[in-house]
Enzyme design. Structure first.
Site, PDB file in Angstrom:
ATOM      1  N   LYS A 193      -3.103 -11.081  -7.704  1.00  0.00           N
ATOM      2  CA  LYS A 193      -4.315 -11.307  -6.924  1.00  0.00           C
ATOM      3  C   LYS A 193      -5.420 -10.343  -7.370  1.00  0.00           C
ATOM      4  O   LYS A 193      -5.133  -9.181  -7.662  1.00  0.00           O
ATOM      5  CB  LYS A 193      -3.954 -11.055  -5.458  1.00  0.00           C
TER       6      LYS A 193
ATOM      7  N   LYS B 292      -9.262  -4.884  -4.987  1.00  0.00           N
ATOM      8  CA  LYS B 292      -9.989  -3.632  -5.206  1.00  0.00           C
ATOM      9  C   LYS B 292      -9.065  -2.532  -5.714  1.00  0.00           C
ATOM     10  O   LYS B 292      -9.501  -1.623  -6.405  1.00  0.00           O
ATOM     11  CB  LYS B 292     -10.591  -3.159  -3.873  1.00  0.00           C
TER      12      LYS B 292
ATOM     13  N   LYS C 185       0.837  -1.217   0.000  1.00  0.00           N
ATOM     14  CA  LYS C 185       0.000   0.000   0.000  1.00  0.00           C
ATOM     15  C   LYS C 185       0.862   1.253   0.000  1.00  0.00           C
ATOM     16  O   LYS C 185       0.485   2.267  -0.595  1.00  0.00           O
ATOM     17  CB  LYS C 185      -0.975  -0.014   1.185  1.00  0.00           C
TER      18      LYS C 185
HETATM   19  P1  ADP Z   1      -8.839  -6.089  -1.389  1.00  0.00           P
HETATM   20  O1  ADP Z   1      -7.452  -6.689  -1.356  1.00  0.00           O
HETATM   21  O2  ADP Z   1      -9.541  -6.358  -2.628  1.00  0.00           O
HETATM   22  O3  ADP Z   1      -8.847  -4.634  -0.978  1.00  0.00           O
HETATM   23  P2  ADP Z   1      -9.751  -6.624   1.293  1.00  0.00           P
HETATM   24  O4  ADP Z   1      -8.387  -6.387   1.849  1.00  0.00           O
HETATM   25  O5  ADP Z   1     -10.826  -5.644   1.618  1.00  0.00           O
HETATM   26  O6  ADP Z   1      -9.656  -6.840  -0.278  1.00  0.00           O
HETATM   27  O7  ADP Z   1     -10.206  -8.065   1.748  1.00  0.00           O
HETATM   28  C1  ADP Z   1     -11.436  -8.470   2.328  1.00  0.00           C
HETATM   29  C2  ADP Z   1     -11.390  -9.976   2.520  1.00  0.00           C
HETATM   30  O8  ADP Z   1     -11.323 -10.632   1.254  1.00  0.00           O
HETATM   31  C3  ADP Z   1     -10.136 -10.457   3.298  1.00  0.00           C
HETATM   32  O9  ADP Z   1     -10.490 -11.561   4.122  1.00  0.00           O
HETATM   33  C4  ADP Z   1      -9.215 -10.879   2.201  1.00  0.00           C
HETATM   34  O10 ADP Z   1      -8.266 -11.830   2.641  1.00  0.00           O
HETATM   35  C5  ADP Z   1     -10.169 -11.465   1.173  1.00  0.00           C
HETATM   36  N1  ADP Z   1      -9.623 -11.350  -0.187  1.00  0.00           N
HETATM   37  C6  ADP Z   1      -9.224 -10.214  -0.806  1.00  0.00           C
HETATM   38  N2  ADP Z   1      -8.804 -10.468  -2.065  1.00  0.00           N
HETATM   39  C7  ADP Z   1      -8.919 -11.814  -2.231  1.00  0.00           C
HETATM   40  C8  ADP Z   1      -8.652 -12.690  -3.329  1.00  0.00           C
HETATM   41  N3  ADP Z   1      -8.181 -12.239  -4.468  1.00  0.00           N
HETATM   42  N4  ADP Z   1      -8.898 -14.006  -3.161  1.00  0.00           N
HETATM   43  C9  ADP Z   1      -9.386 -14.470  -1.994  1.00  0.00           C
HETATM   44  N5  ADP Z   1      -9.667 -13.699  -0.928  1.00  0.00           N
HETATM   45  C10 ADP Z   1      -9.447 -12.383  -1.032  1.00  0.00           C
END
Ligand code: ADP
Ligand code: TRP
Length: 327
Positions: free
Chosen positions: A194, A197, A113
């Site tokens: 991965k 968002k 980040k």
């Molecule tokens: P992002 O990385 O998209 O901002 P968040 O950090 O808000 O997502 O994650 C919310 C939940 O979703 C967490 O438990 C995170 O581990 C899970 N998560 C985020 N991206 C993935 C992914 N690509 N595959 C599986 N789980 C994910």
């Protein structure tokens, strides 16, 4: 007493398929198993580490609660609340004093980040995992369902629990992570990264319209060759798509491979698009209705916070006594 389970998500945008398959779908299944005392919250304080206008933040918070409810989290079965209405930050401060600077500097999410937004490397972003440890340990859970990217933070949580227990006597469980069969869904535009968002181009959002879903599936990258075969080493992109198909349809990977024998990627992706459209249609409909019922949504959160705070304040008082803060 049932073992306690807790998890949360940040209200920083619409959820994508990775959030759903890696976390939210599992929250609902774990809740419905009836085997756990479940707590799910919206990590609104964590979201302050990113810039949003107040109105936008408020909308994202309501949107996430509506998403939780529409996906199947049930206030009769689980406690749902907003992080900012609890005492988590107080325990966060206590844990700050027990966390070495160097341990936070190593955190992958902090490094990522900071690199992606170098003009907003705030102390909150650095301290993020400590507040997360407090979010968890204040309710003394045994389990925390998350995606793979949160494992490092959970390891810190376990270390803090152990440290506190050693210094002040047994106070916390060392909670175990619960991963799904899709702990790390990859991007639709680049199967080496991965789905996240922070890179919307590779995301399929669970609120996307049917046409957007179809279009995104059509454009999703595939691998060389044309066989629909699961092999994450040599066919990373197609394997990612097969995994989505398998989890949403409930069919085994073998069966999917067999069904698409002799057919190309195009047909498979078209069917997958239709499967996703159908799967999320009831969710989207329910969510639309819920977004019109803000009073109900707020009531759920008020009740949830009351219950969470009863438990949290008791734990906080135990912690403070053990540390010599109660005179
Ligand atoms: P992002 O990385 O998209 O901002 P968040 O950090 O808000 O997502 O994650 C919310 C939940 O979703 C967490 O438990 C995170 O581990 C899970 N998560 C985020 N991206 C993935 C992914 N690509 N595959 C599986 N789980 C994910
Ligand atoms: N860090 C989590 C994420 O980015 C959100 C979160 C905050 C969380 N506190 C938590 C998840 C406690 C599980 C438990 O998704």
């Amino acid at each position: 007493m049932k073992p306690v389970l807790i998890s949360g998500m940040q209200p920083t945008g619409h959820l994508h398929l990775g959030n759903y398959l890696g976390a939210l779908k599992n929250f609902v299944n774990l809740q419905n198993s009836g085997r756990y005392e479940c707590f799910f919250f919206v990590a609104d304080y964590h979201s302050l580490t990113e810039h949003f206008e107040p109105e936008e933040r408020r909308n994202y918070i309501l949107d996430l609660v509506a998403t939780y409810l529409a996906a199947g989290l049930d206030p009769k079965k689980s406690t749902l609340f907003l992080q900012s209405t609890t005492h988590n930050t107080e325990l966060g401060w206590i844990f700050n004093t027990m966390t070495p600077f160097g341990e936070l500097r190593r955190m992958t999410q902090f490094k990522d980040k900071s690199e992606s937004d170098p003009h907003n490397i705030n102390v909150g972003l650095f301290d993020y995992p400590v507040l997360m440890a407090a979010d968890i340990l204040l309710y003394n859970p045994s389990y925390v369902p998350v995606g793979e990217d949160q494992l490092q933070h959970l390891e810190l949580t376990r270390t803090l629990a152990r440290k506190f227990n050693t210094k002040f006597g047994k106070t916390f469980n060392e909670p175990q992570p619960l991963l799904t069969e899709v702990p790390r869904l990859m991007s639709l535009d680049d199967a080496a990264r991965k789905m996240s968002k922070s890179r919307p181009a590779g995301c399929l959002f669970i609120d996307d319209t049917p046409d957007m879903i179809r279009e995104k599936m059509k454009r999703a990258v595939t691998d060389s060759g044309k066989e629909v075969r699961y092999d994450p080493k040599t066919k990373q992109a197609v394997s990612n798509l097969i995994l989505i198909y398998a989890t949403l349809s409930g069919q085994s990977i073998k069966k999917i491979e067999k069904n698409y024998e002799g057919k190309g990627y195009g047909e498979f992706k078209r069917d997958l698009g239709e499967l996703i459209v159908k799967f999320f249609a009831p969710f989207q409909k329910k969510k639309k209705t819920l977004l019109k019922k803000q009073v109900l949504v707020k009531r759920v959160l008020t009740r949830g916070a009351q219950k969470a705070n009863k438990i949290g304040l008791q734990k906080l008082s135990e912690i403070k006594k053990k540390m010599g803060l109660v005179i």
